[in-house]
Design an enzyme around this catalytic site. Sequence first.
Site, mmCIF file in Angstrom:
data_model
loop_
_atom_site.group_PDB
_atom_site.id
_atom_site.type_symbol
_atom_site.label_atom_id
_atom_site.label_comp_id
_atom_site.label_asym_id
_atom_site.label_seq_id
_atom_site.Cartn_x
_atom_site.Cartn_y
_atom_site.Cartn_z
ATOM 1 N N CYS A 145 -1.238 -15.763 -28.827
ATOM 2 C CA CYS A 145 0.187 -15.965 -29.385
ATOM 3 C C CYS A 145 0.767 -16.622 -27.932
ATOM 4 C CB CYS A 145 0.866 -14.889 -29.428
ATOM 5 S SG CYS A 145 0.395 -13.735 -30.898
ATOM 6 N N ARG A 194 -2.876 -20.977 -28.000
ATOM 7 C CA ARG A 194 -3.022 -19.499 -27.992
ATOM 8 C C ARG A 194 -2.931 -19.084 -29.101
ATOM 9 N NH1 ARG A 194 -1.267 -17.839 -22.773
ATOM 10 N NH2 ARG A 194 -0.740 -16.109 -23.390
ATOM 11 N N TRP A 243 -1.167 -15.449 -33.306
ATOM 12 C CA TRP A 243 -2.467 -15.130 -33.594
ATOM 13 C C TRP A 243 -2.609 -13.646 -34.183
ATOM 14 C CZ3 TRP A 243 -6.570 -11.637 -32.179
ATOM 15 C CH2 TRP A 243 -7.685 -11.993 -32.232
ATOM 16 N N ASN A 261 4.213 -11.156 -27.928
ATOM 17 C CA ASN A 261 2.832 -11.255 -27.507
ATOM 18 C C ASN A 261 2.108 -9.611 -27.222
ATOM 19 O OD1 ASN A 261 3.045 -13.773 -28.094
ATOM 20 N ND2 ASN A 261 2.698 -14.360 -25.708
ATOM 21 N N GLY A 262 1.157 -9.408 -27.765
ATOM 22 C CA GLY A 262 0.559 -8.062 -27.498
ATOM 23 C C GLY A 262 0.263 -7.136 -28.496
ATOM 24 N N GLU A 311 -24.714 -20.884 -23.854
ATOM 25 C CA GLU A 311 -23.410 -21.718 -23.752
ATOM 26 C C GLU A 311 -23.493 -22.665 -24.961
ATOM 27 O OE1 GLU A 311 -20.509 -21.161 -23.077
ATOM 28 O OE2 GLU A 311 -19.593 -23.294 -23.004
ATOM 29 N N LYS A 348 -20.715 -22.902 -27.922
ATOM 30 C CA LYS A 348 -19.885 -24.331 -28.112
ATOM 31 C C LYS A 348 -20.052 -24.477 -29.759
ATOM 32 C CE LYS A 348 -17.691 -24.064 -25.525
ATOM 33 N NZ LYS A 348 -17.633 -23.420 -24.490
ATOM 34 N N GLU A 371 -18.410 -22.086 -32.002
ATOM 35 C CA GLU A 371 -17.112 -22.086 -31.711
ATOM 36 C C GLU A 371 -16.306 -23.085 -32.481
ATOM 37 O OE1 GLU A 371 -15.520 -20.504 -27.611
ATOM 38 O OE2 GLU A 371 -16.841 -22.154 -27.683
ATOM 39 N N HIS A 414 -40.798 -13.457 -30.112
ATOM 40 C CA HIS A 414 -40.625 -11.983 -30.546
ATOM 41 C C HIS A 414 -39.248 -11.841 -31.678
ATOM 42 C CE1 HIS A 414 -43.062 -10.772 -27.271
ATOM 43 N NE2 HIS A 414 -42.384 -11.519 -26.425
ATOM 44 N N LYS A 446 -7.141 -19.308 -27.203
ATOM 45 C CA LYS A 446 -7.402 -19.527 -25.633
ATOM 46 C C LYS A 446 -7.497 -18.503 -24.985
ATOM 47 C CE LYS A 446 -8.560 -22.812 -22.836
ATOM 48 N NZ LYS A 446 -10.126 -23.087 -22.711
#
Length: 608
Positions: free
Chosen positions: A2, A27, A74, A100-101, A481, A485, A488, A504, A603
């Site tokens: 947010c 955000r 968000w 926010n929070g 990574e 990417k 995401e 395996h 983010k």
Amino acid sequence: MCGIVCYIGKQEATPILMEGLKRLEYRGYDSAGIAVSDGDETFLVKEVGKVRNLEEKVQALSPHGTMGIAHTRWATHGRPTVENAHPQTGETEKIFLVHNGIIENYRFLKDDLEEKGHTFKSQTDTEVLVHLIEEYYDGDLEKAVKEALGLVQGTFGIALFHRDNPDKIVLARRGSPLILGIGENEFLAASDVNALIRYTNKVVHLNDNELAVLNHTNYHITDFQDRKVTREMETIEWDQGAAEKKGFEHFMLKEIFEQPECVKNALRGRIVEGEGVPRLGGLEGVLDRLKSIEKVHFVSCGTSYYAGLLARYIFEKLTDLSVEVEYASEFRYRNLRIDERTAILAISQSGETADTLAAVREARRKGALCLGLVNVVGSTISKETDAGVYNHAGPEIGVASTKVFLSQCVVLTLMALLIGRYQRLSLTDGLLVTRALKELPDHINKVLKQADYIQDIARQYAKYNDFLFIGRLYNFPIAMEGALKLKEISYVHAEGYAAGEMKHGPISLIEPNFPTVAILPRDSTYSKMISNIQQIKARDGHVIAVAVEGDDHIQSHVDHVISVPHTIDIIQPLINTIPLQLFAYYIAKERGCSIDKPRNLAKSVTVE
Ligand code: G6P
């Protein structure tokens, strides 16, 4: 998570707030809203979806006035709807608040308020907070805020104003960042400096359990016990242009191309020529203590976690320390043996990630030396650690981290080198590392020149819905990574695996519609990687290889080869990560995805 932006001064607030929201959109972007007051009238505009949707509504309604608050959301409590978007208002619709929070005890507070006759329009925890402040309001907004916050459990960064007193904005913080921007007879506040740098580079960070009041000519800060807080203004070094796309189609692409510069910035002034050792000013104060440390825990989340995983191999190579890498969200609940000979290193681009911050606090409680590797100067983690190093990578706007990941890997290598050189690492070996780091920007440029070629490969593979990424040793974290990417930003299922583990489990997935990206530098793992690739080819799987220049042998084993410059083993993964970033980017582009703001992601994750 947010974004908040506020303005009070002489100018029209709406354009400043809208511009700030655009810069904070990474955000959170499922709904947005603004409340602006011209002294008499208050305009409240909210809309679902991205900030551009809000912009259309704002243009139609033309809210005007020289003060206002804004928010991009968000969702945590309640779906993204206009009712749930911020600013939220209370019963009398006189208080406007952005938050926010998370208010953890909102259910309990809400029941109590309902008994007192309050009715609620949204499903948000934030609306409960406005009603609570309203309940305490008797003409003194700061007092009401402090009283209400005394009952709140959870985290918050809030900004609010009262319709009857539109000459001030009240801000308060516990666990969610808020930064004041100090201009010439105008004041801003935001959850991130990106929203401020266009207007001022003078900032004051609000700390936890502090409240600030901004009015048209002044500002002041107190703690929740009404004690005056005096804090020096800081000057931010990030330039405004750094937060713009500069002709690139997306921030992510711009940030991928900024990486040679990022490496230079991470190294600038940090290598002692001819000594094979770095100078890391932020660690100097704890060097003696560092020498007695036997164990280090890297704690982080997301991409920063993978930087830690790679750094474990690098630390093992260069130092005698024993290293553990842990997701911050797991670390804080584990029953670890932590003492004064243990250090934790929190790795975080934003410096605000809630789980990483909680891990730092937990480690501190147990007596560990707490270090930080953070990109955002003045962020909470940078303040709550004993010492640390900044990335100096500039703002990273794309939600999927690229340039800061690389920068983290560079700085972590420097940290390992610093410690290693105090231990058994020879001057010769130290010099090999510093030379390889200095060559890195040129090597990365060579990979970036192949962007069109990588785009061409990505076009051919954009139709697949599953991918396997494999690597060994230093390149195993890079495989993970690379897979992260891709998932995401293109919403494609991708798994990063240690190539040796393939047999395996993941090998059962291999078939013509399940391509593999294999990373195989010319190191001790090469022949094993070739065996893995042969096993995949034997099952009709397609393989794209990231291999070093001059490896002519690989061509005959795989479908496509991306050649990258060769360097020493521990630095090679830093080069290998670049084609994987480009590959993910171009696949996402081909699939028409929202690259800089992927669905459901944010983010800066300030909820646990
Ligand atoms: C979010 C972001 C990731 C980032 C992670 C950790 O999930 O989308 O890109 O890697 O948070 O963030 P930090 O700021 O602590 O590095």
